[in-house]
Write a protein that holds these residues in place. Sequence first.
Motif, PDB file in Angstrom:
ATOM      1  N   HIS A 111       0.833  -0.909   0.080  1.00  0.00           N
ATOM      2  CA  HIS A 111      -0.122  -0.384   0.523  1.00  0.00           C
ATOM      3  C   HIS A 111       1.024   0.879  -0.455  1.00  0.00           C
ATOM      4  O   HIS A 111       0.680   2.037  -0.436  1.00  0.00           O
ATOM      5  CB  HIS A 111      -1.054   0.070   1.142  1.00  0.00           C
ATOM      6  N   LYS A 112       2.499   1.156   0.206  1.00  0.00           N
ATOM      7  CA  LYS A 112       2.420   1.919   1.181  1.00  0.00           C
ATOM      8  C   LYS A 112       3.590   2.414  -0.826  1.00  0.00           C
ATOM      9  O   LYS A 112       4.029   3.781  -0.895  1.00  0.00           O
ATOM     10  CB  LYS A 112       3.915   2.168   1.925  1.00  0.00           C
ATOM     11  N   ALA A 113       4.016   1.568  -1.421  1.00  0.00           N
ATOM     12  CA  ALA A 113       4.114   1.639  -2.173  1.00  0.00           C
ATOM     13  C   ALA A 113       2.954   2.328  -3.619  1.00  0.00           C
ATOM     14  O   ALA A 113       4.181   3.331  -4.716  1.00  0.00           O
ATOM     15  CB  ALA A 113       4.563   0.277  -3.066  1.00  0.00           C
ATOM     16  N   VAL A 114       2.296   1.889  -3.319  1.00  0.00           N
ATOM     17  CA  VAL A 114       0.972   2.420  -4.390  1.00  0.00           C
ATOM     18  C   VAL A 114       0.559   3.731  -3.775  1.00  0.00           C
ATOM     19  O   VAL A 114       0.940   4.872  -4.766  1.00  0.00           O
ATOM     20  CB  VAL A 114      -0.405   1.785  -4.253  1.00  0.00           C
ATOM     21  N   PHE A 115       0.765   4.180  -2.862  1.00  0.00           N
ATOM     22  CA  PHE A 115       1.372   5.940  -2.043  1.00  0.00           C
ATOM     23  C   PHE A 115       2.484   6.570  -3.178  1.00  0.00           C
ATOM     24  O   PHE A 115       2.235   7.727  -2.725  1.00  0.00           O
ATOM     25  CB  PHE A 115       1.069   5.786  -0.902  1.00  0.00           C
ATOM     26  N   ARG A 116       3.421   5.566  -2.902  1.00  0.00           N
ATOM     27  CA  ARG A 116       4.380   6.361  -3.413  1.00  0.00           C
ATOM     28  C   ARG A 116       4.520   7.078  -4.394  1.00  0.00           C
ATOM     29  O   ARG A 116       4.831   7.690  -5.417  1.00  0.00           O
ATOM     30  CB  ARG A 116       5.873   5.434  -2.495  1.00  0.00           C
ATOM     31  N   TRP A 117       3.943   5.651  -4.986  1.00  0.00           N
ATOM     32  CA  TRP A 117       4.121   5.808  -7.091  1.00  0.00           C
ATOM     33  C   TRP A 117       3.132   7.314  -7.352  1.00  0.00           C
ATOM     34  O   TRP A 117       3.024   7.845  -8.417  1.00  0.00           O
ATOM     35  CB  TRP A 117       3.226   4.132  -7.817  1.00  0.00           C
ATOM     36  N   VAL A 118       1.763   7.618  -6.489  1.00  0.00           N
ATOM     37  CA  VAL A 118       0.946   8.631  -6.350  1.00  0.00           C
ATOM     38  C   VAL A 118       1.979   9.872  -6.320  1.00  0.00           C
ATOM     39  O   VAL A 118       1.461  10.835  -7.153  1.00  0.00           O
ATOM     40  CB  VAL A 118      -0.079   8.799  -5.676  1.00  0.00           C
ATOM     41  N   LEU A 119       2.742   9.990  -5.647  1.00  0.00           N
ATOM     42  CA  LEU A 119       3.512  11.184  -5.204  1.00  0.00           C
ATOM     43  C   LEU A 119       4.308  11.149  -6.099  1.00  0.00           C
ATOM     44  O   LEU A 119       4.834  12.469  -7.035  1.00  0.00           O
ATOM     45  CB  LEU A 119       4.635  10.475  -4.176  1.00  0.00           C
ATOM     46  N   GLN A 120       5.160  10.277  -7.091  1.00  0.00           N
ATOM     47  CA  GLN A 120       6.208  10.010  -8.271  1.00  0.00           C
ATOM     48  C   GLN A 120       5.209  11.149  -8.789  1.00  0.00           C
ATOM     49  O   GLN A 120       5.935  12.130 -10.084  1.00  0.00           O
ATOM     50  CB  GLN A 120       6.573   8.671  -8.772  1.00  0.00           C
ATOM     51  N   ILE A 121       3.983  11.123  -9.370  1.00  0.00           N
ATOM     52  CA  ILE A 121       3.043  11.386 -10.544  1.00  0.00           C
ATOM     53  C   ILE A 121       2.901  12.832 -10.117  1.00  0.00           C
ATOM     54  O   ILE A 121       2.866  13.740 -11.071  1.00  0.00           O
ATOM     55  CB  ILE A 121       1.821  10.998 -10.721  1.00  0.00           C
ATOM     56  N   LEU A 122       3.304  13.649  -9.450  1.00  0.00           N
ATOM     57  CA  LEU A 122       2.978  14.078  -8.695  1.00  0.00           C
ATOM     58  C   LEU A 122       4.221  15.151  -8.233  1.00  0.00           C
ATOM     59  O   LEU A 122       4.125  16.172  -9.156  1.00  0.00           O
ATOM     60  CB  LEU A 122       2.437  14.869  -6.842  1.00  0.00           C
ATOM     61  N   GLY A 123       5.072  14.655  -8.613  1.00  0.00           N
ATOM     62  CA  GLY A 123       6.522  15.091  -9.168  1.00  0.00           C
ATOM     63  C   GLY A 123       6.908  15.458 -10.141  1.00  0.00           C
ATOM     64  O   GLY A 123       7.248  17.066 -10.694  1.00  0.00           O
ATOM     65  N   GLU A 124       5.648  14.773 -11.025  1.00  0.00           N
ATOM     66  CA  GLU A 124       6.515  15.104 -12.391  1.00  0.00           C
ATOM     67  C   GLU A 124       5.875  16.495 -13.158  1.00  0.00           C
ATOM     68  O   GLU A 124       5.933  16.942 -13.823  1.00  0.00           O
ATOM     69  CB  GLU A 124       5.950  14.336 -13.358  1.00  0.00           C
ATOM     70  N   GLU A 125       4.708  16.574 -12.227  1.00  0.00           N
ATOM     71  CA  GLU A 125       3.158  17.630 -12.469  1.00  0.00           C
ATOM     72  C   GLU A 125       3.763  19.067 -11.714  1.00  0.00           C
ATOM     73  O   GLU A 125       3.881  19.690 -12.012  1.00  0.00           O
ATOM     74  CB  GLU A 125       2.349  16.850 -11.707  1.00  0.00           C
ATOM     75  N   GLY A 126       5.386  18.918 -11.405  1.00  0.00           N
ATOM     76  CA  GLY A 126       6.002  19.626 -10.243  1.00  0.00           C
ATOM     77  C   GLY A 126       4.557  19.992  -9.285  1.00  0.00           C
ATOM     78  O   GLY A 126       5.260  21.303  -8.416  1.00  0.00           O
ATOM     79  N   LEU A 127       4.589  18.990  -8.753  1.00  0.00           N
ATOM     80  CA  LEU A 127       3.789  19.797  -7.077  1.00  0.00           C
ATOM     81  C   LEU A 127       4.318  19.219  -6.012  1.00  0.00           C
ATOM     82  O   LEU A 127       3.665  19.496  -5.198  1.00  0.00           O
ATOM     83  CB  LEU A 127       1.361  18.662  -7.696  1.00  0.00           C
ATOM     84  N   VAL A 128       5.544  18.982  -6.175  1.00  0.00           N
ATOM     85  CA  VAL A 128       5.716  18.385  -5.077  1.00  0.00           C
ATOM     86  C   VAL A 128       7.195  19.094  -5.334  1.00  0.00           C
ATOM     87  O   VAL A 128       7.900  18.754  -6.150  1.00  0.00           O
ATOM     88  CB  VAL A 128       6.192  17.516  -5.147  1.00  0.00           C
TER      89      VAL A 128
END
Length: 452
Positions: A111-128
Amino acid sequence: MVSSEVVGTPAHAFYDRLNQILDQHHFDRNVEQLCRRYYKGRMGRPSITPGVYFRSLLLGYFEGIDSERGIAWRLGDSLSMRKFIGYALTEETPDHSTISRTRRLYSVETHKAVFRWVLQILGEEGLVEGKTVSIDATTLEANAALRSLVRRDNGQKYDEYLKDLAQAAGIENPTREQLARLDRKRQNKGSNKEWKNPYDPDARIAKMKDGSTHLAHKAEHAVDLSSGALLAVTLQGADQGDTTTIHQTLAAAGEAVVELMEHEAETAPAEEPKVHLGGIEEAVADKGYHSGAVLQDLHEIGCRSYIPEPERGPRKWAGKAAEQQQVYANRRRIRGARSKRLQRKRSELTERSMAHLYETGGMRRVHLKGRENILKRLLVHAGGFNLALIMRKSYKRECQETFFSVRLRRRMLSCIQSPASPSNAHALRLIVLDLSQQQRDFGFRFPAVSCL
């Protein structure tokens, strides 16, 4: 009836766009790779795919459904939800027991890996950005009752313990009122060191926000103040203080930022980095997190603190020179204008994440037992919260373009319908200049501008 003859139903606009984002980033393929080790051949009863499971829990977040029974009922009741998880009218939707068993099967790390995968999308979008992080915590009411408490040493029930105390006080056959009166007079009767709930041993006796006493868990968030993205969610004992739990949550947020930097270096090494290369440099929290030890620990890891200091009166600093230096430095920072701006942002963004996850998200009172099971739901809820940030950014541009297109048509129509005059021609030229400027600002292309 042949499935091709079944009339198709329109999809829910929100979930249709959410599926577009998930498909664009190959969500099903990624989660199937993460969960491959949990599936074995073609033996036994067919299970649900990882994509369906995680979409079901995301549905619980977006619809504010607190229980897995409610999620299963919603999937079976709504045609648009069937389309969201990819089920036809002729297929039976997942039962609540299937969702529950799948949740128990997948580990917390998955579950944590799925959460981190969503965070990677945010990073690609410049949201982190990952430079300034806010920490805050709240209590969640556990699915356990105080009346079921037993002693940790011998397993004796609370009522039996009170009867023994009454008999020791000279009351042979105590009534319920006498037991309640005796219990009311006792001091330190709700100690987590002496009592536990046999059905949820991880729950702790704690005072809730409204002043009532319940068995509870403590959820703590780490929020990126540049966008409001959730970097980490931890679940800890409700009897632990903020100065104790901040280290685990801040460490989890730091690991997430490091992973984002590594992912960015692998996928886009030639581009300008979007995540702050220095990692977390500033930590913002409320006065409950203030202590000399915490400030000293933050300084040792290279993190500036912006934590308001509660009224404690004069302090003795004998033998604590390093701690005194960090307390005074933090005191100087919190008096500045930047600290006030960060505290306003903390109140807005951190409280927003908690309101979405626990109030509208339906997790203020949990229906699961055990810290690991609850944390699995919280991680998927946090992933849904971050997905909402991606949707907001992705479709904000579309909404702005639609707004300016409508405004263009209205202004042009008013000029065309009016009698021809030099003033109308001048108004049309102003419209073209105005929209050309908006085109440069927002990156939109208006076909009518080139026509004029």
